[in-house]
Motif scaffolding. Structure first.
Motif, short mmCIF file in Angstrom:
data_model
loop_
_atom_site.label_atom_id
_atom_site.label_comp_id
_atom_site.label_asym_id
_atom_site.label_seq_id
_atom_site.Cartn_x
_atom_site.Cartn_y
_atom_site.Cartn_z
N MET A 1 0.84 -1.17 0.00
CA MET A 1 0.00 0.00 0.00
C MET A 1 0.89 1.24 0.00
O MET A 1 1.86 1.32 0.74
N THR A 2 0.56 2.21 -0.85
CA THR A 2 1.32 3.45 -0.89
C THR A 2 0.40 4.64 -0.72
O THR A 2 -0.75 4.63 -1.16
N VAL A 3 0.89 5.64 -0.05
CA VAL A 3 0.17 6.90 0.13
C VAL A 3 1.13 7.99 -0.30
O VAL A 3 2.24 8.11 0.22
N LEU A 4 0.71 8.81 -1.28
CA LEU A 4 1.54 9.87 -1.83
C LEU A 4 2.89 9.34 -2.33
O LEU A 4 3.92 9.99 -2.22
N GLY A 5 2.88 8.13 -2.83
CA GLY A 5 4.09 7.53 -3.36
C GLY A 5 5.04 6.98 -2.30
O GLY A 5 6.17 6.65 -2.59
N LEU A 6 4.58 6.91 -1.05
CA LEU A 6 5.40 6.39 0.04
C LEU A 6 4.93 5.00 0.41
O LEU A 6 3.74 4.75 0.53
N GLY A 7 5.89 4.11 0.65
CA GLY A 7 5.55 2.76 1.07
C GLY A 7 5.21 2.72 2.56
O GLY A 7 5.33 3.71 3.28
N MET A 8 4.81 1.55 3.02
CA MET A 8 4.40 1.40 4.41
C MET A 8 5.56 1.66 5.37
O MET A 8 5.39 2.32 6.39
N GLY A 9 6.74 1.19 5.05
CA GLY A 9 7.90 1.41 5.91
C GLY A 9 8.25 2.88 6.04
O GLY A 9 8.58 3.37 7.13
N GLU A 10 8.15 3.59 4.91
CA GLU A 10 8.43 5.03 4.94
C GLU A 10 7.40 5.77 5.76
O GLU A 10 7.72 6.72 6.49
N LEU A 11 6.15 5.36 5.68
CA LEU A 11 5.10 6.00 6.48
C LEU A 11 5.32 5.78 7.97
O LEU A 11 5.14 6.70 8.78
N VAL A 12 5.72 4.57 8.34
CA VAL A 12 5.99 4.28 9.76
C VAL A 12 7.16 5.12 10.25
O VAL A 12 7.13 5.67 11.36
N LEU A 13 8.20 5.23 9.44
CA LEU A 13 9.36 6.03 9.82
C LEU A 13 8.96 7.49 10.01
O LEU A 13 9.35 8.14 10.99
N LEU A 14 8.15 8.03 9.09
CA LEU A 14 7.68 9.41 9.23
C LEU A 14 6.82 9.58 10.48
O LEU A 14 6.91 10.60 11.17
N ALA A 15 5.98 8.60 10.79
CA ALA A 15 5.15 8.67 12.00
C ALA A 15 6.02 8.68 13.25
O ALA A 15 5.75 9.43 14.20
N LEU A 16 7.06 7.87 13.28
CA LEU A 16 7.95 7.85 14.44
C LEU A 16 8.70 9.18 14.59
O LEU A 16 8.81 9.71 15.70
N ILE A 17 9.19 9.71 13.48
CA ILE A 17 9.86 11.01 13.53
C ILE A 17 8.89 12.08 14.01
O ILE A 17 9.21 12.91 14.86
N GLY A 18 7.67 12.06 13.46
CA GLY A 18 6.65 13.01 13.89
C GLY A 18 6.32 12.86 15.36
O GLY A 18 6.11 13.86 16.06
N PHE A 19 6.28 11.65 15.84
CA PHE A 19 5.97 11.39 17.26
C PHE A 19 7.01 12.05 18.15
O PHE A 19 6.66 12.68 19.16
N PHE A 20 8.28 11.95 17.77
CA PHE A 20 9.33 12.52 18.61
C PHE A 20 9.50 14.03 18.40
O PHE A 20 9.80 14.75 19.34
N VAL A 21 9.30 14.51 17.20
CA VAL A 21 9.50 15.93 16.91
C VAL A 21 8.29 16.75 17.34
O VAL A 21 8.42 17.78 18.02
N ILE A 22 7.11 16.33 16.96
CA ILE A 22 5.88 17.09 17.23
C ILE A 22 5.35 16.78 18.62
O ILE A 22 4.83 17.65 19.31
#
Length: 100
Positions: free
Chosen positions: A1-22
């Motif tokens: 599954m892709t969202v905006l051209g990002l795979g599932m692993g990339e989405l999880v990585l972005l969510a983790l970064i967002g969790f720590f930054v935001i």
């Protein structure tokens, strides 16, 4: 599954970064904002695609009109009186003409 051209692993990585930054309390609002922006971008892309398709259709119509202009110009420049005179002259027997 892709969202905006990002795979599932990339989405999880972005969510983790967002969790720590935001932070966990502002992360859901940030995700909603990001989803809203993505939806608006898709709508904009669809609008642009529709306008390009419309422009392509108009270009095709203009090309077809240009093809018709030459025969129409010939028809408009035709002189029916001259054509009738020539037809009568060709059909009339040779000889003196008299006016009544």
């Amino acid at each position: 599954m892709t969202v905006l051209g990002l795979g599932m692993g990339e989405l999880v990585l972005l969510a983790l970064i967002g969790f720590f930054v935001i932070g966990p309390e502002r992360l859901p609002g940030a995700i909603r904002s990001l989803a809203r922006v993505a939806t608006q971008a898709k709508g904009y892309a669809a609008s642009v695609r529709e306008q390009v398709d419309t422009a392509a259709d108009l270009a095709e119509v203009r090309r077809q009109l240009d093809e018709l202009r030459e025969p129409l110009a010939e028809i408009r420049s035709a002189d029916p009186r001259r054509a009738v005179r020539e037809a009568l002259r060709d059909a009339a027997p040779p000889g003196p003409r008299t006016r009544a």
